[in-house]
Design an enzyme around this catalytic site. Structure first.
Site, PDB file in Angstrom:
ATOM      1  N   GLN A 199       0.829  -1.192   0.000  1.00 14.11           N
ATOM      2  CA  GLN A 199       0.000   0.000   0.000  1.00 14.11           C
ATOM      3  C   GLN A 199       0.871   1.252   0.000  1.00 14.11           C
ATOM      4  OE1 GLN A 199      -3.383   0.173  -0.324  1.00 14.11           O
ATOM      5  NE2 GLN A 199      -2.816   2.301  -0.688  1.00 14.11           N
ATOM      6  N   HIS A 242       2.259   2.936  -3.183  1.00 12.99           N
ATOM      7  CA  HIS A 242       1.362   3.589  -4.147  1.00 12.99           C
ATOM      8  C   HIS A 242       1.664   5.066  -4.312  1.00 12.99           C
ATOM      9  CE1 HIS A 242      -1.481   0.953  -5.965  1.00 12.99           C
ATOM     10  NE2 HIS A 242      -1.771   0.350  -4.832  1.00 12.99           N
ATOM     11  N   HIS A 290      -9.098  -0.591   1.955  1.00 15.14           N
ATOM     12  CA  HIS A 290      -8.765  -2.011   2.023  1.00 15.14           C
ATOM     13  C   HIS A 290      -8.662  -2.412   3.490  1.00 15.14           C
ATOM     14  CE1 HIS A 290      -6.719  -0.437  -1.661  1.00 15.14           C
ATOM     15  NE2 HIS A 290      -7.278  -1.497  -2.215  1.00 15.14           N
ATOM     16  N   ASP A 340      -5.992  -6.338  -5.984  1.00 19.58           N
ATOM     17  CA  ASP A 340      -5.565  -5.297  -6.917  1.00 19.58           C
ATOM     18  C   ASP A 340      -5.510  -5.825  -8.348  1.00 19.58           C
ATOM     19  OD1 ASP A 340      -5.287  -3.384  -4.978  1.00 19.58           O
ATOM     20  OD2 ASP A 340      -3.142  -3.691  -4.685  1.00 19.58           O
ATOM     21  N   HIS A 374     -53.391  15.221  -9.406  1.00 14.96           N
ATOM     22  CA  HIS A 374     -52.964  13.841  -9.117  1.00 14.96           C
ATOM     23  C   HIS A 374     -54.180  12.980  -8.769  1.00 14.96           C
ATOM     24  CE1 HIS A 374     -48.966  15.565  -8.895  1.00 14.96           C
ATOM     25  NE2 HIS A 374     -48.427  14.385  -8.627  1.00 14.96           N
TER      26      HIS A 374
END
Lengths: 429, 429
Positions: A255, A258, A323, A356, A415
């Protein structure tokens, strides 16, 4: 990665703080890009591509020939891997194509709902050194399964005007109908407004930098739907004594690599587990090519010991991670207590990188706490669900009087009249 | 209502134009409201309620006693009507609670998706002369069925500080957990930011004026989800020779009475049908209490003859109406050709007011062309769908090598390493 031992509950919200994104004042910049694209269309797209990507293009559209040649340029090994991932992603997303039953809510009143594909969708894939073909799988496969008629892809070219062959190969495999060499805010503007070459789409998907993010916000304000709000990527791992610290460290680092704004949170009921994992992180970090990025991300990151796994789950639910990895042997027992997460990875063999790339679940997930109120990308993201109702004469006779009373109470007499006329007509039959 | 006979296809887009909403510069006004609520909390809400609704409140929260007394104030007839509607709306929305199957995408790789309720949701119901309790049914019932824990409702009081009893009765019946006497942008700000009295919610639903709309936009930018973008209400009717012109006219008028910015479009393959319907509109209009509003809406409205019903459907798909009425006996045959609509009313007995109140479908629908890319409110609106994956040792062995290859091609070596470590560990077992 800072360690916290049994922090008091009233400090939790501080520990849940995410890295602050710079709120740049990009509004004017992006408004100008939209304005240019609106006025000068493809000419503006060409010029902006020259300016930002350094590419002189003859044509924005990738030719069939370029697509064919791409396939020759990538290894059979990578093709096979992409095909395996594709097959799993297809299998999982197909399970989301569920036909709902017709319901007779009252005798003579039939109601149902049907998923109808969004006709035109646009996928955005950022440029950069590495080709993010996995995101094409994650966006292209469900759009194709959903039945979208036009699935276009925009991605910036390199300064030779080329697109990475892995991008082209994957786009072709998932069934993208057109691929355009345009990136950044100008790509989003093109898909929002439409040009002679690029069709106007109804929904835009995909990641990007702050310019792309801001442009997607603007697209949304103009009526083009977007996949979800953006934010930096994140993982939260809950590890107990049955975890494998080396695996946990590898997941935290995958992670962290990234981006510098990524965040990783490690929770455990044992301080010794935190220590073992953190030591492994230090160890593994040494040999990573993206070491510097990961190191920066680790500065935003926390290892926290709480007294029970139940408390770890409570913390996680409040944090709402993109995650969530349950690094433990007996994870099944706690699944029902998970309230907020984008995607959950259960047990010691379910690493985030499986999701992923290839387990089958989607990797486009809500970050930044949005897992509390948004879902990840799925088949649902590429359809709208249209309701149908069919009343027989008996049906309107059964529910008509109730409608008349309610419409009158809301002071909507037209209506009411729509029902009254039908009921009277039926009396006369 | 202006009539068009066989207009050329290149004029269609003009005929599809919706009434332009005034783009007021409300940003500053609404930002100030948010700022006041942020700083002064409930005190600000009280003061703004005094200012805009003329009510001096002791407490923002509606007491149990007020709720109990409301029930005594409304007729048994209206209660029974509300109960019938509730039962139908429940039956239909329950059918949307579908458990999806677990999928083994590769041997040892299990993936599934679970709907988890959004914990805290806020419903907004506008004030005005008539109590819009039907919208409480439409928002409250699915939120309860979805399992939301906190379902709060904000609605402005009258200048005596009271809420209409039909609102209170319906809110109690659907299971709202708290009701607050606050309206307008300040209500949206309260639910977005949270105050001592009003909880911060994760998603806000409900209609409102331009202030409420702008405040919901701001809420969305701050991370609070909203039901859908707002726009004026609309209906498109496709009528053939088997329609009942009086019914068609009544349906057009029941849309027109919603507001001066409503739009109604009538399509037919026969000019004579247009004429009969328009004559009926004139006739029925005379006796409507909301005649002036309806008349204004009719000025935005069009009756168009196209050469075939297939062309009418093509027009309708391009317009993407909120409500689509198929006023004909053999409507089933054309259902598959409908691409874009919020909700579809099939045949001569399926009037829009049936769906507005009691057929069972939801009346919170995408307007303004958003039926191309948004769905109406449903159970889906109150949950997020979380994905799960569980890999066994065999599972990671089966897909791990593909992940390694893909991660390497994307230059994400920590992603690769998370797999490599696990595969090596298993070799040594």
């Amino acid at each position: 990665m800072k360690k916290y031992i049994q922090p008091d509950k009233n400090t939790w919200s501080t520990l849940m703080e995410r890295p602050q994104l710079e709120k740049n004042q990009l509004d004017n910049v992006i408004q100008n890009v939209f304005q240019e694209v609106k006025i000068n269309g493809d000419q503006a797209l060409m010029e902006l591509t020259q300016k930002f990507d350094g590419a002189d293009l003859n044509d924005l559209e990738v030719s069939m020939d370029e697509i064919e040649r791409a396939s020759e340029k990538i290894s059979e090994e990578l093709k096979a891997a992409i095909q395996l991932a594709k097959s799993n992603i297809e299998a999982f997303h197909k399970s989301q194509l569920i036909e709902e039953p017709k319901v007779e809510t009252t005798k003579g009143v039939q109601c149902w709902r049907k998923s109808i594909p969004i006709e035109k969708v646009g996928l955005y894939i950022p440029g950069g050194s590495a080709p993010l073909f996995s995101t094409i799988l994650m966006l292209g496969i469900p759009s194709k399964l959903a039945g979208c008629k036009e699935i276009i892809l925009c991605t910036p070219p390199n300064n030779n005007g080329e697109i990475n062959p892995a991008i082209l190969y994957t786009a072709k495999e998932v069934g993208c109908t057109k691929i355009y060499k345009v990136g950044g805010a100008q790509a989003i503007a093109g898909m929002t407004l439409g040009t002679e070459i690029i069709p106007k789409v109804s929904k835009i998907f995909g990641p990007g930098n702050q310019y792309v993010t801001k442009a997607k916000e603007m697209a949304q304000q103009m009526g083009t739907a977007i996949d979800m709000p953006a934010g930096p990527s994140e993982v939260l791992v809950i590890a107990d004594a049955t975890c494998n610290p080396a695996f946990v460290a590898a997941d935290l680092l995958s992670q962290a690599e990234h981006g510098a704004d990524s965040q990783v949170i490690l929770l455990s009921d044992k301080e010794s587990i935190l220590d073992q994992c953190m030591q492994q992180v230090e160890e593994q970090l040494k040999s990573l090519p993206r070491k510097e990025i990961a190191q920066k991300a680790l500065e935003n990151s926390r290892a926290i010991q709480l007294d029970t796994i139940a408390n770890c789950i409570e913390f996680s639910n409040a944090y709402a991670p993109e995650h969530l990895i349950l690094a433990m042997e007996e994870a099944d027992a706690i699944l029902d207590s998970i309230q907020n997460a984008g995607s959950v990875f259960i047990g010691n063999y379910s690493c985030e990188s499986a999701g992923d790339y290839a387990s089958g679940t989607n990797h486009t997930l809500p970050t930044n706490g949005f897992a509390k109120n948004y879902s990840g990308v799925s088949i649902d993201s590429f359809v709208k669900k249209v309701t149908f109702q069919k009343l027989s004469a008996e049906g309107i006779q059964n529910i008509g009087p109730a409608i008349e009373i309610m419409a009158e109470a809301e002071e909507l007499f037209a209506h009411k009249n729509a029902v009254t006329l039908r009921l009277k007509n039926l009396e006369n039959v």
